[in-house]
Design an enzyme around this catalytic site. Sequence first.
Site, PDB file in Angstrom:
ATOM      1  N   HIS A   1      -6.613  -7.071  -0.379  1.00 36.40           N
ATOM      2  CA  HIS A   1      -6.695  -5.637  -0.640  1.00 36.40           C
ATOM      3  C   HIS A   1      -5.879  -5.290  -1.886  1.00 36.40           C
ATOM      4  O   HIS A   1      -4.812  -5.859  -2.110  1.00 36.40           O
ATOM      5  CB  HIS A   1      -6.158  -4.842   0.560  1.00 36.40           C
ATOM      6  CG  HIS A   1      -6.874  -5.123   1.837  1.00 36.40           C
ATOM      7  ND1 HIS A   1      -6.433  -6.075   2.736  1.00 36.40           N
ATOM      8  CD2 HIS A   1      -8.001  -4.586   2.362  1.00 36.40           C
ATOM      9  CE1 HIS A   1      -7.265  -6.102   3.773  1.00 36.40           C
ATOM     10  NE2 HIS A   1      -8.225  -5.217   3.566  1.00 36.40           N
TER      11      HIS A   1
ATOM     12  N   ASP B   1      -3.115 -10.626  -2.313  1.00 40.25           N
ATOM     13  CA  ASP B   1      -3.671 -10.077  -1.075  1.00 40.25           C
ATOM     14  C   ASP B   1      -5.122  -9.664  -1.329  1.00 40.25           C
ATOM     15  O   ASP B   1      -5.478  -9.260  -2.440  1.00 40.25           O
ATOM     16  CB  ASP B   1      -2.848  -8.864  -0.653  1.00 40.25           C
ATOM     17  CG  ASP B   1      -3.183  -8.357   0.736  1.00 40.25           C
ATOM     18  OD1 ASP B   1      -2.427  -8.662   1.677  1.00 40.25           O
ATOM     19  OD2 ASP B   1      -4.197  -7.638   0.886  1.00 40.25           O
TER      20      ASP B   1
ATOM     21  N   HIS C   1       0.807  -1.221   0.000  1.00 37.86           N
ATOM     22  CA  HIS C   1       0.000   0.000   0.000  1.00 37.86           C
ATOM     23  C   HIS C   1       0.845   1.280   0.000  1.00 37.86           C
ATOM     24  O   HIS C   1       0.292   2.375  -0.155  1.00 37.86           O
ATOM     25  CB  HIS C   1      -0.924   0.039   1.216  1.00 37.86           C
ATOM     26  CG  HIS C   1      -1.998  -0.999   1.205  1.00 37.86           C
ATOM     27  ND1 HIS C   1      -2.839  -1.190   0.128  1.00 37.86           N
ATOM     28  CD2 HIS C   1      -2.365  -1.913   2.142  1.00 37.86           C
ATOM     29  CE1 HIS C   1      -3.680  -2.175   0.409  1.00 37.86           C
ATOM     30  NE2 HIS C   1      -3.403  -2.641   1.611  1.00 37.86           N
TER      31      HIS C   1
END
Length: 309
Positions: free
Chosen positions: A162, A160, A123
Site C-alpha cells: 500500500h 509495503d 498511513h
Amino acid sequence: MVTALYTDAVFDGHVTPPGHPERVDRLRAIAAALDPVSGFDRRPASDADDADIFRCHPKSYLERVTAAVPSEGWVSLDADTHLAPGSLMAARHAVGAACAAVDAVVAGDFLNAFIAARPPGHHAETATAMGFCLFGTAAIAAKRALDHHGLSRVAVVDFDVHHGNGTQDLLWNEPRTLFVSSHQMPLFPGTGARHEVGAHNNIINLPLQPMSDGREMRKVYEAEALPALADFRPDLIVISAGFDAARTDPLANLEWDTDDFRWVTAAICEVAQDTAEGRVVSTLEGGYDLDALAAGVAAHVDVLKEAGA
C-alpha cells in the site's frame, strides 16, 4: 557488527476487533520465526518522547488520540483504525523503538536495526489516523536523524504493497529527505501516482500493476528507485518494511515471493553501503498472511545481518 532487533510485549496491548487483519498474532508469527535465530542484539522498546512525535504531528493531534483511548473495548477512529486501552502505549513505543534504533545506528553501535512493532505507521498523516496507523513512525525516525543528529540527507524506502500516504504527507515539504514508495495501484489508500513528487521533487512514487510479480518490481527498482537513491546519497536509509506484497496476502494482489523481499532488502543495503556507511533502520509495516509475513521478515532480517557481518 550484529543487527539490533527491537521488539516488546507492549505491542501485544494493541488489541484489534475480532477478524481485523492487523492483529496480535502478527508479531507472534514473527517471533516464532526469529526466536531461534542468533546474531541479534535484542532490545526492548521504550516510550517515545512527545518531542519526537511533535517532529511530525501537532500537539493537538496527540491530545486528541490520547483523549480517545477507551478504558475497555475499542474506539474506532475510522473504519479500519481502532484504539484499545493499550493501543496508544504500543504506538508510542513503536516510535520510541524507531528513534532508539536511529540513535544506536548513528552512534555506530550497530550497522543496522529492525523494529518489530505494531501498530504500523506509514498511513498516519499529519493530523489523521488511518489505515491501521496512529503515528508516522518511519517519518519520525527520519526527522530525528536529521534534527537531533544533524544528518544532511535521509531516504525513506517503502516497499509495503500500500502507498505510504502518511509518510508522503509528513515529508512532502522536507527537502532533506527522499521518499521512495513502490506499491500496488489501484489499491487503498488511492494515492501514490507518479505526478505526486513533493514540494522539492523529493518524492518518487512507483505504482505497480495488480498481479505483477517480483520481476516487475526488480525492473522498476533497478531502473528508477536504486539510481535515485544513489544520486541522493543519503546518510541513513529508513525502510518501511511491509510484507503484504506477498502473493498469498489477503489485502492486495501482487505476486512477490520471499526471494523478492530478500532481493529488495539487499539492493537497499548495497546503496546504504555505498553512501551511508551501511546505516539502515527498518520498521515493520504491513503483512497479513502470517506464514508469508514470518518468511518475509526472516529473509529481510537475514540480509540485514549479512550486511552487518
